[in-house]
Motif scaffolding. Structure first.
Motif, mmCIF file in Angstrom:
data_model
loop_
_atom_site.group_PDB
_atom_site.id
_atom_site.type_symbol
_atom_site.label_atom_id
_atom_site.label_comp_id
_atom_site.label_asym_id
_atom_site.label_seq_id
_atom_site.Cartn_x
_atom_site.Cartn_y
_atom_site.Cartn_z
ATOM 1 N N ASP A 61 0.844 -1.202 0.000
ATOM 2 C CA ASP A 61 0.000 0.000 0.000
ATOM 3 C C ASP A 61 0.875 1.246 0.000
ATOM 4 O O ASP A 61 1.307 1.716 1.053
ATOM 5 N N THR A 62 1.115 1.790 -1.190
ATOM 6 C CA THR A 62 1.970 2.970 -1.314
ATOM 7 C C THR A 62 1.358 4.187 -0.619
ATOM 8 O O THR A 62 2.074 4.975 0.008
ATOM 9 N N ALA A 63 0.048 4.323 -0.710
ATOM 10 C CA ALA A 63 -0.616 5.471 -0.086
ATOM 11 C C ALA A 63 -0.431 5.444 1.432
ATOM 12 O O ALA A 63 -0.180 6.483 2.062
ATOM 13 N N ALA A 64 -0.553 4.273 2.018
ATOM 14 C CA ALA A 64 -0.372 4.153 3.464
ATOM 15 C C ALA A 64 1.061 4.471 3.849
ATOM 16 O O ALA A 64 1.318 5.132 4.870
ATOM 17 N N ALA A 65 2.014 4.025 3.053
ATOM 18 C CA ALA A 65 3.423 4.303 3.330
ATOM 19 C C ALA A 65 3.707 5.797 3.231
ATOM 20 O O ALA A 65 4.410 6.363 4.077
ATOM 21 N N ARG A 66 3.166 6.448 2.206
ATOM 22 C CA ARG A 66 3.378 7.894 2.032
ATOM 23 C C ARG A 66 2.793 8.656 3.223
ATOM 24 O O ARG A 66 3.396 9.605 3.738
ATOM 25 N N LYS A 67 1.643 8.220 3.689
ATOM 26 C CA LYS A 67 0.998 8.880 4.826
ATOM 27 C C LYS A 67 1.852 8.760 6.088
ATOM 28 O O LYS A 67 1.979 9.734 6.856
ATOM 29 N N LEU A 68 2.452 7.585 6.307
ATOM 30 C CA LEU A 68 3.327 7.380 7.468
ATOM 31 C C LEU A 68 4.508 8.349 7.437
ATOM 32 O O LEU A 68 4.873 8.949 8.456
ATOM 33 N N LEU A 69 5.118 8.495 6.269
ATOM 34 C CA LEU A 69 6.291 9.361 6.142
ATOM 35 C C LEU A 69 5.917 10.837 6.241
ATOM 36 O O LEU A 69 6.629 11.624 6.881
ATOM 37 N N GLU A 70 4.801 11.214 5.634
ATOM 38 C CA GLU A 70 4.364 12.611 5.698
ATOM 39 C C GLU A 70 4.016 13.012 7.128
ATOM 40 O O GLU A 70 4.353 14.122 7.579
ATOM 41 N N LYS A 71 3.355 12.146 7.843
ATOM 42 C CA LYS A 71 2.962 12.442 9.222
ATOM 43 C C LYS A 71 4.178 12.657 10.105
ATOM 44 O O LYS A 71 4.146 13.452 11.058
ATOM 45 N N ALA A 72 5.285 11.984 9.781
ATOM 46 C CA ALA A 72 6.512 12.107 10.567
ATOM 47 C C ALA A 72 7.449 13.184 10.015
ATOM 48 O O ALA A 72 8.571 13.335 10.517
ATOM 49 N N ASP A 73 6.972 13.939 8.988
ATOM 50 C CA ASP A 73 7.772 14.995 8.358
ATOM 51 C C ASP A 73 9.104 14.478 7.822
ATOM 52 O O ASP A 73 10.150 15.134 7.936
ATOM 53 N N ILE A 74 9.069 13.303 7.243
ATOM 54 C CA ILE A 74 10.269 12.703 6.658
ATOM 55 C C ILE A 74 10.303 13.003 5.164
ATOM 56 O O ILE A 74 9.344 12.711 4.436
ATOM 57 N N THR A 75 11.379 13.620 4.722
ATOM 58 C CA THR A 75 11.536 13.992 3.315
ATOM 59 C C THR A 75 11.719 12.753 2.449
ATOM 60 O O THR A 75 12.462 11.832 2.798
ATOM 61 N N THR A 76 11.022 12.723 1.341
ATOM 62 C CA THR A 76 11.145 11.611 0.399
ATOM 63 C C THR A 76 11.789 12.102 -0.895
ATOM 64 O O THR A 76 11.695 13.291 -1.227
ATOM 65 N N PRO A 77 12.454 11.220 -1.629
ATOM 66 C CA PRO A 77 12.641 9.817 -1.298
ATOM 67 C C PRO A 77 13.674 9.608 -0.192
ATOM 68 O O PRO A 77 14.652 10.347 -0.098
ATOM 69 N N VAL A 78 13.441 8.595 0.639
ATOM 70 C CA VAL A 78 14.380 8.221 1.690
ATOM 71 C C VAL A 78 15.506 7.406 1.049
ATOM 72 O O VAL A 78 15.255 6.388 0.402
ATOM 73 N N ASP A 79 16.730 7.859 1.232
ATOM 74 C CA ASP A 79 17.890 7.212 0.624
ATOM 75 C C ASP A 79 18.565 6.318 1.670
ATOM 76 O O ASP A 79 18.947 6.795 2.738
ATOM 77 N N PHE A 80 18.697 5.018 1.383
ATOM 78 C CA PHE A 80 19.389 4.127 2.313
ATOM 79 C C PHE A 80 20.080 3.010 1.540
ATOM 80 O O PHE A 80 19.754 2.727 0.385
ATOM 81 N N ASP A 81 21.076 2.377 2.196
ATOM 82 C CA ASP A 81 21.781 1.263 1.568
ATOM 83 C C ASP A 81 21.244 -0.056 2.089
ATOM 84 O O ASP A 81 20.845 -0.174 3.245
ATOM 85 N N LEU A 82 21.220 -1.052 1.211
ATOM 86 C CA LEU A 82 20.763 -2.401 1.535
ATOM 87 C C LEU A 82 21.897 -3.370 1.222
ATOM 88 O O LEU A 82 22.287 -3.535 0.060
ATOM 89 N N ALA A 83 22.456 -4.007 2.243
ATOM 90 C CA ALA A 83 23.583 -4.919 2.076
ATOM 91 C C ALA A 83 23.112 -6.370 2.084
ATOM 92 O O ALA A 83 22.050 -6.699 2.631
ATOM 93 N N TYR A 84 23.922 -7.223 1.466
ATOM 94 C CA TYR A 84 23.615 -8.648 1.457
ATOM 95 C C TYR A 84 24.890 -9.427 1.171
ATOM 96 O O TYR A 84 25.894 -8.868 0.714
ATOM 97 N N SER A 85 24.877 -10.714 1.469
ATOM 98 C CA SER A 85 26.006 -11.589 1.166
ATOM 99 C C SER A 85 25.881 -12.067 -0.273
ATOM 100 O O SER A 85 24.828 -12.572 -0.684
ATOM 101 N N LYS A 86 26.941 -11.920 -1.044
ATOM 102 C CA LYS A 86 26.903 -12.163 -2.483
ATOM 103 C C LYS A 86 26.443 -13.575 -2.837
ATOM 104 O O LYS A 86 26.729 -14.537 -2.162
ATOM 105 N N GLY A 87 25.776 -13.652 -3.965
ATOM 106 C CA GLY A 87 25.285 -14.903 -4.534
ATOM 107 C C GLY A 87 24.252 -14.539 -5.581
ATOM 108 O O GLY A 87 23.548 -13.526 -5.440
#
Length: 508
Positions: free
Chosen positions: A334-360
């Protein structure tokens, strides 16, 4: 314990081992989960623990298909009185290490205390956080706990309870070299890191497990496609689940050239969030928004070709306390629900983060699909980064990633291994998450001796976890083992106890 969620590999030729004074072809087992250390104080990953369960022995162990610890190096064990604060064992008198030294209660105490003393960043010291003191007298051992902990016997029965000789494993330092000394069903005859282990039956073993019928060679594979090639070229007798999902899905159980063992597993895959202040995932609404848009069904179908099941709780199906708290809170992407969560918390979008994993290859496809799903919402920008397993673990323990995909294998058959080990303060994921409420609830449920009556307690905890999202469950694995038709015992090779029963394998 931590695990490579999907295993891939590379092989090499084997050799004959000596068994009972004669040359005998070893059963050759291929696996992608290699040990990171031969020292039980320094490893909390499934590759290491799998090997430990064959060469080391604990006071207790788990029999195949059983969820209750049974005596192994001990003659008997039990809590003293009604409270689960004092646990006592009596050691067998006929035990020896593979080097011929007698195994004593001093070695038992030494083994557990060095784990807690060394407190290695990638070791299992956290499992003994309720332990206060250990006392020994003759053949008796007494563990005094800081608080009641009905799960303590389960922890002793896992690889963290491996007994090592005090004369060979330093009190304040780690084992050096590649000569592991234990009292388990097998003796480690030869070892090459990330390559192979040659195991021969330990004639001195006395305990609850069966004695091996002959030698076993384990080969570890670290390059994509090599385990598949080794299987196709008949270089290995047992393939412990290391095929790409598409090929697993196409296997034919009626093929006379293979024996396929398949059953519901309790290994899980999760995305762990770094909750420290300097992390992009530190704010709860960010983690909740990710949970609100992730499509597990598509992940299981597109990346894993239906060889895994979507998971909506850290406790998998088949384990006490399993529920669906993440589905209850985030039923559909639910993209709308996610956007509402971020807007309510005054979090600027897009949120930039790194996602790590073990290669394969499959792990890369999985991380890429998660990135695609999240970025399609325009709410996130994800920098996907793959690492070699050893480097991945080092970065994880240092808190170097905003988020990371991580597999988890049960330490023992109790829901605490998916709860206290994952979400209590100082947990094994090293994500910095801490909650006084969760710690209190975990401590409370650990006190309950009737473990099958803790369902409501664990569901309550995991409802809180679904709200706070320090970890996001992705999927639950199915277990596949391929063997040649002349190999028996593969159905007992593994279960949710964390024990890898190589001694169950035999050549017909």
């Amino acid at each position: 314990m931590l695990c490579l969620a999907l295993l891939v590999a590379a092989g090499f030729t084997g050799r004959q081992l000596l068994a009972d004074g004669e040359k005998s072809d070893p059963i050759v087992v291929g696996s992608g989960a290699y040990p990171t250390s031969l020292d039980p104080a320094a490893a909390y990953d499934d590759g290491s623990w799998a090997l430990y369960s064959n060469i080391y022995q604990g006071l207790l162990t788990f029999s195949a298909g059983s969820a209750r610890p049974v005596p192994d190096a001990a003659e008997r064990c039990g809590f003293a009185g009604q409270e689960s604060k004092v646990y006592r064992c009596t050691l067998r008198t006929d035990l020896k290490f593979s080097n011929g030294d007698r195994l004593t209660t001093h070695d038992v105490r030494h083994s557990i205390e060095r784990i807690t003393r060394i407190e290695h960043a990638q070791g299992p010291a956290k499992l003994f956080d309720t332990l206060d003191t250990i006392r020994t007298r003759d053949q008796d051992i007494e563990f005094r706990l800081k608080t009641e902990d009905a799960t303590f016997p389960f922890k002793l029965a896992g690889a963290a309870g491996s007994i090592v000789p005090s004369g060979s494993y330093p009190e304040d330092g780690l084992l050096r070299g590649d000569r592991a000394i234990g009292s388990g069903p097998f003796e480690l005859a030869d070892y090459r890191a990330k390559k192979h282990a040659e195991l021969v039956p330990n004639d001195s073993y006395r305990g609850a497990q069966d004695k091996p019928s002959g030698p076993v060679e384990v080969r570890w594979f670290t390059e994509a496609g090599a385990l598949k090639k080794a299987w196709e070229q008949r270089e290995i007798d047992v393939n412990d689940g290391g095929l790409p999902p598409a090929e697993l899905a196409e296997l034919n159980p009626s093929d006379p050239d293979i024996t396929l063992t398949e059953h519901s597993g309790t290994d899980i895959q999760m995305t762990v969030f770094n909750t420290r202040e300097d992390s992009a995932a530190a704010e709860r609404p960010v983690r909740q928004a990710i949970a609100a848009v992730l499509d597990r069904q598509r992940l299981a179908r597109k990346v894993h070709v239906g060889t895994v099941e979507p998971l909506y709780s850290l406790i998998p199906q088949g384990m006490t306390g399993h529920g669906t708290p993440f589905f209850d809170r985030y039923p559909e992407p639910d993209t709308a629900a996610a956007r509402k969560l971020l807007e309510k918390a005054d979090i600027t979008t897009p949120v930039d983060f790194d996602l790590a994993y073990s290669k394969g290859p499959t792990a890369t496809r999985e991380a890429t699909e998660i990135k695609r799903q999240l970025e399609a919402t325009k709410l996130f920008e994800v920098d996907v980064r793959g690492y070699e397993w050893d480097d991945f673990l080092k970065g994880l323990s240092k808190g170097s990633y905003d988020a990371y995909n991580l597999g988890w294998v049960a330490d023992f058959p109790d829901p605490d291994t998916y709860t206290g080990s994952l979400v209590a303060s100082g947990n094994a994921t090293h994500n910095g998450y801490s909650s006084k409420e969760i710690d209190s609830l975990v401590a409370e449920v650990r006190r309950k001796p009737e473990r099958d009556q803790t369902v409501a307690d664990y569901r309550k905890i995991h409802e809180r976890i679904a709200q706070q999202v320090p970890i996001l469950p992705l999927w639950q694995a199915k277990d596949y083992v391929l063997t040649r038709p002349d190999i028996a015992g593969s159905q007992h090779l593994s279960d949710n106890s964390g024990v890898w029963r190589l001694w169950k394998l035999e050549r017909l």
